[in-house]
Motif scaffolding. Sequence first.
Motif, PDB file in Angstrom:
ATOM      1  N   TYR A 123      -7.415   7.560  17.518  1.00  0.00           N
ATOM      2  CA  TYR A 123      -6.340   6.585  17.723  1.00  0.00           C
ATOM      3  C   TYR A 123      -6.734   5.277  17.060  1.00  0.00           C
ATOM      4  O   TYR A 123      -7.909   5.056  16.725  1.00  0.00           O
ATOM      5  CB  TYR A 123      -6.062   6.370  19.218  1.00  0.00           C
ATOM      6  CG  TYR A 123      -7.252   5.909  20.023  1.00  0.00           C
ATOM      7  CD1 TYR A 123      -7.487   4.546  20.229  1.00  0.00           C
ATOM      8  CD2 TYR A 123      -8.140   6.828  20.582  1.00  0.00           C
ATOM      9  CE1 TYR A 123      -8.573   4.108  20.970  1.00  0.00           C
ATOM     10  CE2 TYR A 123      -9.233   6.402  21.323  1.00  0.00           C
ATOM     11  CZ  TYR A 123      -9.443   5.046  21.512  1.00  0.00           C
ATOM     12  OH  TYR A 123     -10.516   4.618  22.249  1.00  0.00           O
ATOM     13  N   MET A 125      -6.816   1.020  16.867  1.00  0.00           N
ATOM     14  CA  MET A 125      -6.927  -0.149  17.726  1.00  0.00           C
ATOM     15  C   MET A 125      -7.327  -1.334  16.848  1.00  0.00           C
ATOM     16  O   MET A 125      -7.966  -1.161  15.821  1.00  0.00           O
ATOM     17  CB  MET A 125      -7.970   0.073  18.825  1.00  0.00           C
ATOM     18  CG  MET A 125      -7.897  -0.940  19.959  1.00  0.00           C
ATOM     19  SD  MET A 125      -6.278  -0.949  20.803  1.00  0.00           S
ATOM     20  CE  MET A 125      -6.270   0.708  21.515  1.00  0.00           C
ATOM     21  N   TYR A 133       1.439  -5.289  21.501  1.00  0.00           N
ATOM     22  CA  TYR A 133       1.424  -5.353  22.963  1.00  0.00           C
ATOM     23  C   TYR A 133       1.897  -6.728  23.443  1.00  0.00           C
ATOM     24  O   TYR A 133       2.706  -6.842  24.376  1.00  0.00           O
ATOM     25  CB  TYR A 133       0.008  -5.086  23.492  1.00  0.00           C
ATOM     26  CG  TYR A 133      -0.459  -3.656  23.353  1.00  0.00           C
ATOM     27  CD1 TYR A 133       0.443  -2.612  23.175  1.00  0.00           C
ATOM     28  CD2 TYR A 133      -1.827  -3.348  23.406  1.00  0.00           C
ATOM     29  CE1 TYR A 133      -0.002  -1.299  23.043  1.00  0.00           C
ATOM     30  CE2 TYR A 133      -2.276  -2.037  23.280  1.00  0.00           C
ATOM     31  CZ  TYR A 133      -1.356  -1.016  23.105  1.00  0.00           C
ATOM     32  OH  TYR A 133      -1.786   0.279  22.992  1.00  0.00           O
ATOM     33  N   GLN A 176      -0.515   3.436  28.370  1.00  0.00           N
ATOM     34  CA  GLN A 176      -1.000   3.462  26.994  1.00  0.00           C
ATOM     35  C   GLN A 176      -2.255   2.602  26.829  1.00  0.00           C
ATOM     36  O   GLN A 176      -3.183   2.974  26.098  1.00  0.00           O
ATOM     37  CB  GLN A 176       0.090   2.956  26.049  1.00  0.00           C
ATOM     38  CG  GLN A 176      -0.267   3.012  24.572  1.00  0.00           C
ATOM     39  CD  GLN A 176      -0.387   4.428  24.060  1.00  0.00           C
ATOM     40  OE1 GLN A 176       0.599   5.132  23.918  1.00  0.00           O
ATOM     41  NE2 GLN A 176      -1.603   4.876  23.787  1.00  0.00           N
ATOM     42  N   ILE A 177      -2.300   1.453  27.519  1.00  0.00           N
ATOM     43  CA  ILE A 177      -3.468   0.571  27.423  1.00  0.00           C
ATOM     44  C   ILE A 177      -4.682   1.194  28.105  1.00  0.00           C
ATOM     45  O   ILE A 177      -5.802   1.159  27.572  1.00  0.00           O
ATOM     46  CB  ILE A 177      -3.145  -0.810  28.032  1.00  0.00           C
ATOM     47  CG1 ILE A 177      -2.100  -1.538  27.167  1.00  0.00           C
ATOM     48  CG2 ILE A 177      -4.414  -1.655  28.146  1.00  0.00           C
ATOM     49  CD1 ILE A 177      -1.622  -2.846  27.760  1.00  0.00           C
ATOM     50  N   PRO A 180      -5.590   5.088  25.871  1.00  0.00           N
ATOM     51  CA  PRO A 180      -5.064   4.941  24.499  1.00  0.00           C
ATOM     52  C   PRO A 180      -4.886   6.262  23.764  1.00  0.00           C
ATOM     53  O   PRO A 180      -4.129   6.320  22.783  1.00  0.00           O
ATOM     54  CB  PRO A 180      -6.117   4.065  23.806  1.00  0.00           C
ATOM     55  CG  PRO A 180      -7.359   4.225  24.627  1.00  0.00           C
ATOM     56  CD  PRO A 180      -6.893   4.415  26.021  1.00  0.00           C
ATOM     57  N   GLU A 181      -5.537   7.315  24.213  1.00  0.00           N
ATOM     58  CA  GLU A 181      -5.398   8.608  23.541  1.00  0.00           C
ATOM     59  C   GLU A 181      -4.096   9.320  23.893  1.00  0.00           C
ATOM     60  O   GLU A 181      -3.722  10.289  23.240  1.00  0.00           O
ATOM     61  CB  GLU A 181      -6.570   9.521  23.904  1.00  0.00           C
ATOM     62  CG  GLU A 181      -7.919   9.023  23.423  1.00  0.00           C
ATOM     63  CD  GLU A 181      -9.044   9.946  23.857  1.00  0.00           C
ATOM     64  OE1 GLU A 181      -8.960  11.142  23.523  1.00  0.00           O
ATOM     65  OE2 GLU A 181      -9.974   9.487  24.534  1.00  0.00           O
TER      66      GLU A 181
END
Length: 416
Positions: A123, A125, A133, A176-177, A180-181
Amino acid sequence: MAYIVVSYVKATEKGKITRNRWFDALMVAAPWSVLFDGLTAWTVNHLAQIPRPVNNLLHLIFFLSMDVMIIITSMYMYDQLVGFCKTNKKRNLPLFLPGVLSLVLIIAGINRIEYLHGEITNYSMGFSVYVCYASLLFHYGAILYLVIARHRFLPKDKMLGTVSFIEIVGVILVIQIIFPEVLLTSICPTVLMLGIYIDFENPSIRKLTQYNEEMADGFATMVENRDNSTGGHIKRTRSYVNLMLHKMRHNKRYQDIVNKDYLIHVSNAAPLHDIGKIATPDRILQKPGKLTDEEYEIMKEHAARGGEIIQNTFQNLESPEFQKIAYEIARYHHEKYNGKGYPDGISGERIPLHARVMAIADVFDAVSQKRCYRDAMPIDACFAIIEKGAGTDFDPNLVSIFLEAREEVEKLMGEF
C-alpha cells in the motif's frame, strides 16, 4: 455505481427534470476514482514490473480524483444546505480555496510517496495521502458544522441525509487509517453517490416536488383570473419577494434563516398569499368602486380562509416546511408590525419573517398599479408609503432592505 448513473440520466431526461451540476460532476469524478483505486492497488503490488515514475503518476491521478470527489460532494452539500450566492459570484470564491490548496499540496508531495509492504498487500503512504485525509476531514467537517450550527433552519430530511453519509464515510476513514491494507477507499465514492441519490436526487421525489410547485402556481393563477383587477400582481409580488430574500442572504440578521430551501419555499409560496380570495364573493372581489365597511370586513376574511385552504389542500405534501410557510404567508401577510393588522392582530417579530416580507411586496404592488377603482400612484409616493410604514405597518429592518433596492425594484416593475 454505473446503475445509479444510467438510471439517473434516463429518469431526468424522461421526466424533464433539471439536473444538478454538482451531482453531474460527481457522476464523472467518482468512476475515475474507483478505476484508479483498483489500478493502483494492482501496480503497488508489482513494483518490480511498473517503473516508479509510472506508479507515482497513477497514484497522483488517483489521489487527485479522490480529492476532487471530496471537494465536489462538499460543494454539493453546501449548495443544498445554504446555497451559493448567485447575485455576487465573487462571494463564492473563498469556498473553493481549501480545495485548490489541497490539490496543489497533493501534486507537490507526490514524489515523497512511499510504497510499503503489508502482510496481505502492499500500500502507499506519504504526504499526498495525508493531504487527502486532511481534505476529507476539513471539507466534511465544515459541512457537519453547518448542519449543527444551522439545525434550527434546515429541513430534517436534509440534515439526516447529510449526517448519515458523513458518518459512514467517517467510519470508512477510521478503518482505512487503522488498517491501511484494507483499501476501503473504493467504497467511499459509491457510498457518497448512493447517499446523495437516495436523499437528494431521486428523480421520482424531485418530480413529485415539481408537481406540487405546479399545483401551487395553478391555484394562484385561478385566484388571479377571478380578480380581474390585479393584472400581473402575482408575478410582480413574487419578484419583489425574491429580490428581498436575495438581499437578506447577505445581511447578518437573516443569513442563517434565508438558506437555499427557505428561499425556494418562500418563492413558491408567495403566489398563494391571496388564495383565500377563492372564497370571496364576486360582487365584492370584482366591485369597481370602493368597498363598504361591511364588504371590507368580508374581504378581510380571505387571509384566514387562505390559511385554512392551504392546510386542507397541501397537508399531504412531502415538504411540511413548504406547507408551514405557505400557510403563514396566506394567513399573516395583512398583519401589521404594530399589531393593528388582521386576522389575529399579532405584532413585531411574532409575525413570521416571510409574512413580513410578503406584506411589503403586496402593499407596494397594490399602490403602484392601476386598479379599476383608482389610478396607479406615482413611484415616489409608492416608496414613501413603504418608508412611512416602517415600524407601524412593516418591519423597519425589511423596509430598509427594500428601499436600498429601489433601483432593482423599478427595473422589475418595467419587466412586468
